[in-house]
Design a protein around this motif. Structure first.
Motif, short mmCIF file in Angstrom:
data_model
loop_
_atom_site.label_atom_id
_atom_site.label_comp_id
_atom_site.label_asym_id
_atom_site.label_seq_id
_atom_site.Cartn_x
_atom_site.Cartn_y
_atom_site.Cartn_z
N PHE A 1 0.81 -1.22 0.00
CA PHE A 1 0.00 0.00 0.00
C PHE A 1 0.85 1.27 0.00
O PHE A 1 0.32 2.36 0.18
N THR A 2 2.17 1.13 -0.18
CA THR A 2 3.02 2.31 -0.10
C THR A 2 3.48 2.79 -1.47
O THR A 2 4.17 3.80 -1.56
N ASP A 3 3.12 2.08 -2.54
CA ASP A 3 3.75 2.35 -3.82
C ASP A 3 2.83 1.91 -4.95
O ASP A 3 1.92 1.11 -4.73
N ASP A 4 3.07 2.40 -6.17
CA ASP A 4 2.25 2.00 -7.30
C ASP A 4 2.63 0.64 -7.88
O ASP A 4 1.89 0.08 -8.69
N ALA A 5 3.77 0.12 -7.48
CA ALA A 5 4.21 -1.17 -8.06
C ALA A 5 3.54 -2.34 -7.35
O ALA A 5 3.16 -2.26 -6.20
N ASP A 6 3.40 -3.45 -8.07
CA ASP A 6 2.94 -4.70 -7.46
C ASP A 6 4.13 -5.35 -6.78
O ASP A 6 5.11 -5.70 -7.43
N SER A 7 4.06 -5.53 -5.50
CA SER A 7 5.12 -6.22 -4.78
C SER A 7 4.53 -6.86 -3.53
O SER A 7 3.97 -6.15 -2.70
N PRO A 8 4.63 -8.18 -3.38
CA PRO A 8 5.18 -9.13 -4.35
C PRO A 8 4.28 -9.29 -5.58
O PRO A 8 3.12 -8.93 -5.54
N THR A 9 4.87 -9.84 -6.63
CA THR A 9 4.12 -10.09 -7.86
C THR A 9 3.59 -11.52 -7.87
O THR A 9 4.00 -12.35 -7.07
N PHE A 10 2.69 -11.79 -8.81
CA PHE A 10 2.23 -13.18 -8.98
C PHE A 10 3.42 -14.09 -9.28
O PHE A 10 3.49 -15.22 -8.80
N ALA A 11 4.36 -13.59 -10.07
CA ALA A 11 5.54 -14.39 -10.41
C ALA A 11 6.37 -14.68 -9.15
O ALA A 11 6.92 -15.78 -9.02
N ASP A 12 6.45 -13.72 -8.24
CA ASP A 12 7.15 -13.97 -6.98
C ASP A 12 6.48 -15.12 -6.22
O ASP A 12 7.15 -15.98 -5.65
N HIS A 13 5.15 -15.09 -6.21
CA HIS A 13 4.42 -16.14 -5.49
C HIS A 13 4.70 -17.51 -6.11
O HIS A 13 5.01 -18.47 -5.41
N VAL A 14 4.62 -17.57 -7.44
CA VAL A 14 4.86 -18.85 -8.11
C VAL A 14 6.29 -19.33 -7.84
O VAL A 14 6.52 -20.53 -7.60
N ALA A 15 7.24 -18.41 -7.83
CA ALA A 15 8.64 -18.80 -7.59
C ALA A 15 8.79 -19.42 -6.20
O ALA A 15 9.48 -20.44 -6.03
#
Ligand SMILES: *Cc1c(COP(=O)(O)O)cnc(C)c1O
Length: 446
Positions: free
Chosen positions: A252-266
């Motif tokens: 909720f602090t930034d416009d970027a997605d973090s973590p991403t769906f790819a991070d979750h899959v990894a």
């Protein structure tokens, strides 16, 4: 974690464009001092990122958790982008149907299903996840009604522990959801249950939502996979799928997605490799990670004042659209962005201010002691990251009407085009949801 920096400026640029366009008309400050907005292109991008993150070797159905944003046109937009839908109440089920989802694209997870709800879901071919042993007995009595190929699972509680927000954590030792797998006797009883019921072919787990680290999420999924493998060692091929739930947290602090769906899959690939070995179909139930960043609320500043030396901006965005934040600001902080009356990012000097909403309790603050460009009447405050669980989950305190919700998209010329997704609630609507009309006064008997 690696946010996708390229997605950030696009999202911000689209939002800035929408705020500027809305300031010219929609947010007139008279009829409509507050409105919510949905980034329609953003929904497509988020769905696309989700589809791309999951390897094509596994058969996966991505079911959006409807409670995160149950607006029918939003659900329909997600459906057009290849999503299925997870529902947890008769209302959400009806919203999913209204959005065009067919039974093969709906998963029913309600923790407290009535007999009638179960009967109609099973007869209608909707996937059902059972919450407890008593519900399982009920389903025993209904299984004759079930569609030709019932999709029935049981939700386990892997009891892997809590995240940073207890109210969002569903895998504690005593959490109310699912069958607590580590309780004495439960694992054996559940294995017996699967052995006795060849139609039990799915295992469901959802470890929690905001505040759950990816490793904890994966630990819960691992417990579900191990349990499914244990069933299958005794009855090869019985469990065909794992529903891994949702719970990818939002920054909720930034416009970027973090973590991403790819991070979750990894993380899942590393900690639960067997999920990807081809033995199981997969259902996911992401909610907030798909929609939070695709919605914002904007309000005119109506007045400003100082109180005890504190500068306070009085706006129309408060608990009615952001209940979680106003009641629990430490756990649910939101950004506040300041635009001038014309809808351009404000260049005013920074000052410590409170941003208050319209409700009659002192905690109705979007931001407290926040350093922000000095707010003046007519300015716009924009609250990003509210596309999930905020304006779509209204709080009726003070009988404030629900604000309108507009989808926005750039047309061919780059002009912002708005589409009404939910009409503003009128004051008549408010009265009509306020109880039955009074009876005529009884005439005194004489
Ligand atoms: C709330 C919920 C979800 C979605 O959680 P998010 O944090 O929005 O991803 C998924 N599955 C179940 C069973 C839920 O209760």
């Amino acid at each position: 974690m690696h946010p996708t920096p390229s997605a950030v400026p696009a999202r911000r640029t689209r939002r800035d464009g929408a705020v500027h366009a809305a300031a010219q008309g929609l947010l007139d400050g008279l009829e409509t001092p507050v409105a919510a907005f949905v980034d329609l292109a953003g929904i497509g991008e988020s769905a696309q990122a989700l589809h791309a993150a999951w390897p094509s070797e596994v058969e996966v159905l991505h079911a959006f958790a409807a409670k995160a944003n149950p607006l029918v046109p939003v659900l329909a937009q997600l459906r057009r982008h290849g999503m299925a839908c997870e529902v947890s109440s008769p209302g959400e089920l009806a919203q999913a149907r209204a959005a065009g989802f067919t039974p093969d694209g709906i998963v029913l997870d309600s923790p407290v299903k009535t007999l009638a709800e179960l009967a109609s879901a099973l007869a209608g071919g909707i996937a059902v996840n059972i919450d407890n042993f008593e519900e399982l007995e009920r389903v025993d009595g209904l299984i004759g009604l079930a569609a030709a190929v019932p999709r029935i699972g049981i939700r386990i509680n892997p009891q892997v522990g809590l995240g940073s927000i207890e109210a969002m954590s569903t895998a504690g030792r005593t959490t109310k959801f699912g069958i607590a797998l580590q309780d004495p006797g439960h694992r054996e009883r559940l294995l017996d249950a699967y052995r006795a019921r060849p139609w039990l072919r799915w295992v469901h787990v959802h470890v929690g939502s905001q505040g759950i680290p990816l490793e904890l999420n994966a630990a819960g999924v691992a417990v579900a996979v191990e349990f499914a493998q244990e069933v299958n060692r005794q009855r090869p091929g019985q469990v065909v799928g794992i529903d891994i739930g949702g719970g990818l947290p939002v920054d909720f602090t930034d416009d970027a997605d973090s973590p991403t769906f790819a991070d979750h899959v990894a993380v899942l690939k590393q900690l639960v490799p067997d999920l990807f070995d081809g033995s199981f179909r997969i259902v996911t139930e992401y909610g907030r990670a798909l929609m939070a960043k695709n919605g914002f609320v904007a309000s005119r500043v109506e007045y400003t004042k100082t109180s005890g030396g504190r500068r306070i901006a009085l706006t129309h965005v408060g608990a009615q659209v952001a209940a979680r934040t106003t009641f629990d600001p430490q756990r649910w902080p939101l950004r506040v962005l300041v635009y001038d009356g014309d809808g351009r990012p404000s260049g005013a000097d920074q000052e410590v201010q409170d941003v208050a909403g319209p409700c009659c309790f002192a905690g109705d603050l979007l931001a407290k002691e926040r350093l922000l460009p000095r707010l003046s009447p007519g300015d716009l405050v924009v609250v990003p990251d509210t596309g999930a669980y905020y304006f779509s989950s209204p709080f009726h305190y003070n009988s404030l009407p629900m604000p309108p919700v507009y989808g926005f998209e750039a047309d061919g010329d780059g002009e912002v085009r708005f589409t009404l997704l939910r009409a503003a609630e009128t004051i008549d609507d408010v009265v009509s949801r306020s109880g039955v009309a009074p009876l005529p006064s009884p005439v005194a008997a004489r």
